[in-house]
Design an enzyme around this catalytic site. Structure first.
Site, PDB file in Angstrom:
ATOM      1  N   HIS A 289       0.825  -1.206   0.000  1.00 56.26           N
ATOM      2  CA  HIS A 289       0.000   0.000   0.000  1.00 56.26           C
ATOM      3  C   HIS A 289       0.853   1.246   0.000  1.00 56.26           C
ATOM      4  CE1 HIS A 289      -2.358  -3.242   1.893  1.00 56.26           C
ATOM      5  NE2 HIS A 289      -3.304  -2.771   1.121  1.00 56.26           N
TER       6      HIS A 289
ATOM      7  N   ASP B   9      16.727  10.654 -29.154  1.00 60.69           N
ATOM      8  CA  ASP B   9      16.619  10.065 -27.829  1.00 60.69           C
ATOM      9  C   ASP B   9      17.714  10.545 -26.887  1.00 60.69           C
ATOM     10  OD1 ASP B   9      18.643   8.786 -29.067  1.00 60.69           O
ATOM     11  OD2 ASP B   9      17.689   6.818 -29.120  1.00 60.69           O
ATOM     12  N   GLY B  10      18.430  11.594 -27.276  1.00 65.35           N
ATOM     13  CA  GLY B  10      19.332  12.256 -26.337  1.00 65.35           C
ATOM     14  C   GLY B  10      20.585  11.503 -25.972  1.00 65.35           C
TER      15      GLY B  10
ATOM     16  N   GLY C 195      22.830   5.288 -46.039  1.00 61.97           N
ATOM     17  CA  GLY C 195      21.932   5.945 -45.094  1.00 61.97           C
ATOM     18  C   GLY C 195      20.734   6.578 -45.784  1.00 61.97           C
TER      19      GLY C 195
ATOM     20  N   ASP D 289      21.325  20.030 -35.874  1.00 58.70           N
ATOM     21  CA  ASP D 289      21.299  18.575 -35.796  1.00 58.70           C
ATOM     22  C   ASP D 289      22.538  18.049 -35.056  1.00 58.70           C
ATOM     23  OD1 ASP D 289      20.248  15.917 -36.679  1.00 58.70           O
ATOM     24  OD2 ASP D 289      22.220  15.869 -37.653  1.00 58.70           O
TER      25      ASP D 289
ATOM     26  N   SER E 272      24.561   5.587 -35.539  1.00 61.15           N
ATOM     27  CA  SER E 272      25.803   6.331 -35.635  1.00 61.15           C
ATOM     28  C   SER E 272      26.969   5.377 -35.778  1.00 61.15           C
ATOM     29  CB  SER E 272      26.017   7.188 -34.388  1.00 61.15           C
ATOM     30  OG  SER E 272      24.891   7.983 -34.164  1.00 61.15           O
TER      31      SER E 272
ATOM     32  N   CYS F 102      23.238  10.920 -28.386  1.00 62.12           N
ATOM     33  CA  CYS F 102      24.270  11.090 -29.422  1.00 62.12           C
ATOM     34  C   CYS F 102      25.632  11.354 -28.777  1.00 62.12           C
ATOM     35  CB  CYS F 102      23.871  12.216 -30.364  1.00 62.12           C
ATOM     36  SG  CYS F 102      25.094  12.577 -31.619  1.00 62.12           S
TER      37      CYS F 102
ATOM     38  N   GLY G 223      24.038  15.105 -35.199  1.00 63.10           N
ATOM     39  CA  GLY G 223      24.970  14.357 -36.045  1.00 63.10           C
ATOM     40  C   GLY G 223      25.841  15.279 -36.874  1.00 63.10           C
TER      41      GLY G 223
ATOM     42  N   THR H  30      20.938  16.224 -41.648  1.00 57.27           N
ATOM     43  CA  THR H  30      21.699  15.116 -41.059  1.00 57.27           C
ATOM     44  C   THR H  30      23.183  15.463 -41.084  1.00 57.27           C
ATOM     45  OG1 THR H  30      22.207  13.970 -43.120  1.00 57.27           O
ATOM     46  CG2 THR H  30      20.072  13.468 -42.090  1.00 57.27           C
TER      47      THR H  30
END
Lengths: 571, 571
Positions: free
Chosen positions: A219, A391-392, A475, A547, A436, A394, A549, A483
């Site tokens: 609980h 998605d943070g 790619g 970007d 990457s 890189c 990348g 990109t």
């Protein structure tokens, strides 16, 4: 107030029961009491009725276990609140028959009272109901306490065994006595990192970030004690050691084990917990007869687990194995699979044979070090840029690659660029992975080809061009697609332009121009719309930063330039 | 950094895979690559290898779906990062066989690259791998986009259908084309209240408390757009309306629907969401052929859901219903009284582990088919007989059982009589039900015991005797009571008599004698008075025809004899 998939907060339990019934044709609402769910088909004259219940918030317990081979009916209270006695009585009446009934009560005062009262009244008016109280929490260890141990996920094994017996037509007294034996052979202990959050309320923040609750109920209440947050192995080991000492578990004994997700533990964590539990048992040389793991009895979305251990007889195991069609019932897994082999993490970098033209060892080493440093330094910046559109991670990706390069630096061939590029390609492919990693592996492979015969400024430019083309080919991105290509292509074009002025070539100047062109192109991606790559799945409005990348490309180009300017004259 | 049940953050994926493998003896690690999991038993020459994979953090996808009736192998990348191409290649090599392989790729650039490259290299060195790309996200609606729709939970239905086909021995091209058809018939849309949190990191806080992400992937990335946080009904309605318009869903159409928990949604919320989805479909007068709800493909502990809709053909549904033993597979629920029972019954039959002596596969198969046919053919006759004394459904009962046997014929173990009898017992208990179902289940269970060591004429006679005794013991009937016992006992006695003449045993003759004895005993029941069983509740005057239960016995005995005479010499 935290966001939840609910409608009116007051109607959470009713809406959830409605959803449960809509998705299960085997169960239905009690005609008169919408907090009682029972089977569509009952044979109360030949089969003992099994009823469980208690506060809601523990789903699938108990309504999710109504079905063939398990419960006959369930009574749902409000969230974390015992149902009123009259609702329990309604369940008894709806499932009444000659075979009698058992009420399973998770040992909390409210439930003991309400279920007990309902049984008394029912029996006084000619019914035949018995009460089985489940109390398996080993954290409550005072045997003289009048309340006894709390009821936890051991209830699942208890009602499963009783459910099979009822389905097989066993008699009331036999099932009661078997159930009581199960309860005596059980022990459960829970730990929690964060409590669950109630609809309409925020998550409780009483527990410090570096602590966990040990020996808790379901609980969201505090545990018997608090301990430091360490890691999965230590938490599980401590938990199992406590169970071992409380239950007197011994080497060579056989157990049924149930790992229960309190609701908010991710699947990847659950797998880790399962592994630690099984490993502990293995090292203790205890046999696991059945292994259950999953969402059996929750504390809403509590981020915690409990482990239940049962000293099961063969008869109990047969009953556990008896099939059930209840929606919430999850069959056991089948341990033990193999342990992770010695499949090595060793890199294959040193397997690459030396080939190609020789370069200037010192320049190459300095450049490599400069790039590695820049990649580590830009981690946060690149993560931030990536978080907007992707998605943070890189920055993490490149920092990981850089770390991997540093770790095996001594194995790298810095005399022959072709070999070095092949080695770096392997590192990106194996250590980095992801998009990457694949693209950089591809770039480096393509670039390597150019250094067979000569190692000159011309071959370097050609190598960058080949890398650029390879990424575009595999790619699918083109210039203007937001990109890495934008930054890469700008550098290549600038270098190719400079190379035309053959008679008047200023090397440093040429590189400076290329890096600047690349940086400008990377900056410009802030205003471009993504057509492929990480940002193409996200709304254009979210993309106001360059970007990640593309920025990475100009970052390592800048790092090469820096090393070049600093060291070129010296070497 | 939020607390999690992990050890070293870097080793999260490895520890989770270790836990998964430890808890599943059906799967194991690739000998050389610890990021590849494959089945313990493979038949790569007769069954197409199915391989899926991608970044981790989506558990149980994909390693949790390795198992019978689903994937052959899975390749796990780092969290939210595509696995390196050489690991995909390792999976292809480990599962290589004459039947070929399919790589299922969730449509993200990195996965397309790494899986594509692996397939190319594998095929270049003599392999035969095809790639099926899954792209079901209707939020990505630009048909001209070079990247196409993202892959989401539609992957689950795709690999489930392909998994059944591979298990059934279908050819590579057929499975590829069927899978592509599934992808074309799919659509998925996701919404999220909070993104999941990565081990070692805090939960992203970019999304305001009054907003939700709409049209999102499974990596915690922002959605296609943001909308206001309203309530479960409104959120689900908007989601379903978008799916309806993107897929052109119409009133009267039939769909398979999958509600996926992105990992952090509590069970009470999931029930509410299920209810809203089902209510919307009901109001739209769309039929739900199968309804799946649970944790199928996560974004770690993301607090979000996605709904997948599949315009399924009957063949696709058959494949979805095909049993799978993969740990992560969750069978469908049974909304609105639709056909959930079949699916769960099937899996019970295939759960029976092979045991006992081997028999002649061909004879057993022919006998079974002959009995099944006879049971269907005698439906009306048995109903008529039963109508006189009972409730007139005896023929239906056996015809139903026969149909159930035919439906799951492929799951039946015709090599080992002991296993087969156990499986048939389950079918009678679960599909047929009632007194007849229970008695036949009992008979078959009792008979199964005899085939542990040997499968001979002697054990067959013994088995029939045991069945006879079991029915007498539990059913209470004796010879002369006007029940199935009369026909059964006559056959047993005749067989036992013949067996005494050991030196001069004519097998066909012996069986003929037994069947004739049984038929005579069945006929004789017409003049007997019922003491127990169906006819005991009916007046004796009404009983001028043979007992239906006794007639059923001699009917299937005759069918066995027929098959025996026709096939014995050939086999």
């Amino acid at each position: 107030m935290s966001k939840k998939f609910v409608n009116e907060v007051d109607e959470t339990v009713d809406d959830a029961l409605q959803g449960l019934v809509l998705s299960n044709s085997d169960i239905k609402f009690h005609q008169k009491c919408e907090r009682v769910i029972h089977r569509t088909e009952m044979n109360a004259d030949s089969k003992v009725s099994l009823i469980a219940g208690g506060g809601s918030g523990h789903e699938p317990y108990s309504a999710g276990y109504v079905g063939k081979g398990l419960l006959t009916a369930a009574v749902a209270g409000n969230i974390f609140a015992s149902p009123p006695s009259r609702n329990v009585q309604a369940a008894l009446e709806a499932t009444k028959g000659n075979a009698g009934a058992i009420l399973f009560v998770i040992n909390y005062t409210g439930d003991r009272l309400n279920f007990g009262l309902a049984a008394e009244r029912f029996n006084a008016s000619g019914g035949n109901a018995k009460v089985v109280t489940i109390s398996d929490d080993v954290a409550i260890d005072n045997p003289n306490s009048r309340v006894g141990r709390r009821g936890l996920a051991g209830a699942i094994l208890t009602i499963k065994i009783a459910g099979a017996m009822a389905e097989q037509g066993k008699k009331l007294d036999e099932i009661v006595s078997a159930s009581e034996n199960v309860v005596k052979s059980l022990g459960t202990l829970g730990v929690s990192l964060y409590p669950g959050s109630l609809p309409g309320k925020d998550r409780e923040k009483g527990l410090p970030e570096d602590q966990i609750e040990v020996g808790l109920g379901i609980h969201g209440e505090p545990g018997k004690s608090r301990g430091p947050f360490t890691n999965a192995k230590k938490i599980v080991t401590d938990l199992m050691e406590t169970l071992k000492s409380k239950l007197g578990m011994k080497t060579g004994e056989q157990f049924v084990v149930l790992v229960n997700n309190l609701g908010g533990v991710s699947q990847i964590e659950m797998s880790i917990v399962n592994g630690e539990v099984l490993n502990w048992l293995k090292h203790q040389k205890m046999t696991v007869k059945r292994f259950y793991s999953g969402i059996y009895m929750t504390s809403l979305d509590g981020h915690g687990i409990s482990v239940t251990v049962l000293r099961a007889t063969d008869t109990m195991i047969e009953c556990l194995d008896y099939p059930s069609s209840a929606a919430g019932w999850i069959p056991p897994l089948s341990p033990f699979g193999s342990t992770r082999g010695e499949a090595s993490k060793r890199s294959n970098v040193s397997d690459v044979k030396g080939s190609g033209a020789r370069g200037n060892r010192q320049i190459i080493q300095k450049c490599l070090e400069s790039v590695v440093t820049a990649m580590i330094d830009s981690k946060n910046r690149l993560n931030q840029l990536d978080a907007v559109a992707g998605d943070g991670d890189c920055g993490n990706t490149f920092a990981e690659a850089a770390k991997a390069i540093r770790e095996i630096q001594k194995e790298l061939n810095v005399d022959q660029p072709q070999t070095l590029f092949k080695q770096l390609s392997i590192i990106f492919e194996q250590t980095v992975g992801g998009t990457s990693g694949a693209l950089y592996a591809l770039m480096l492979s393509a670039a390597a080809v150019c250094f067979s015969e000569i190692c000159s400024i011309g071959t370097c430019v050609e190598a960058l061009d080949r890398a650029n083309q390879a990424v575009q080919k595999y790619g699918g991105a083109r210039v203007g697609d937001r990109t890495m290509i934008d930054a890469l292509n700008a550098a290549v074009e600038s270098l190719q332009e400079s190379m035309k002025k053959k008679d008047n070539l200023d090397l440093i100047r040429m590189c400076e121009d290329a890096v600047r062109a690349s940086e400008q192109a990377a900056e410009a991606t802030a205003h471009q719309k993504a057509a492929v790559g990480r940002a193409s799945y996200t709304s254009a409005e979210a993309q106001t930063e360059p970007d990640a990348g593309a920025t990475a490309i100009s970052t390592w180009l800048r790092a090469i330039l820096k090393s070049f300017t600093e060291n070129f004259k010296k070497c």
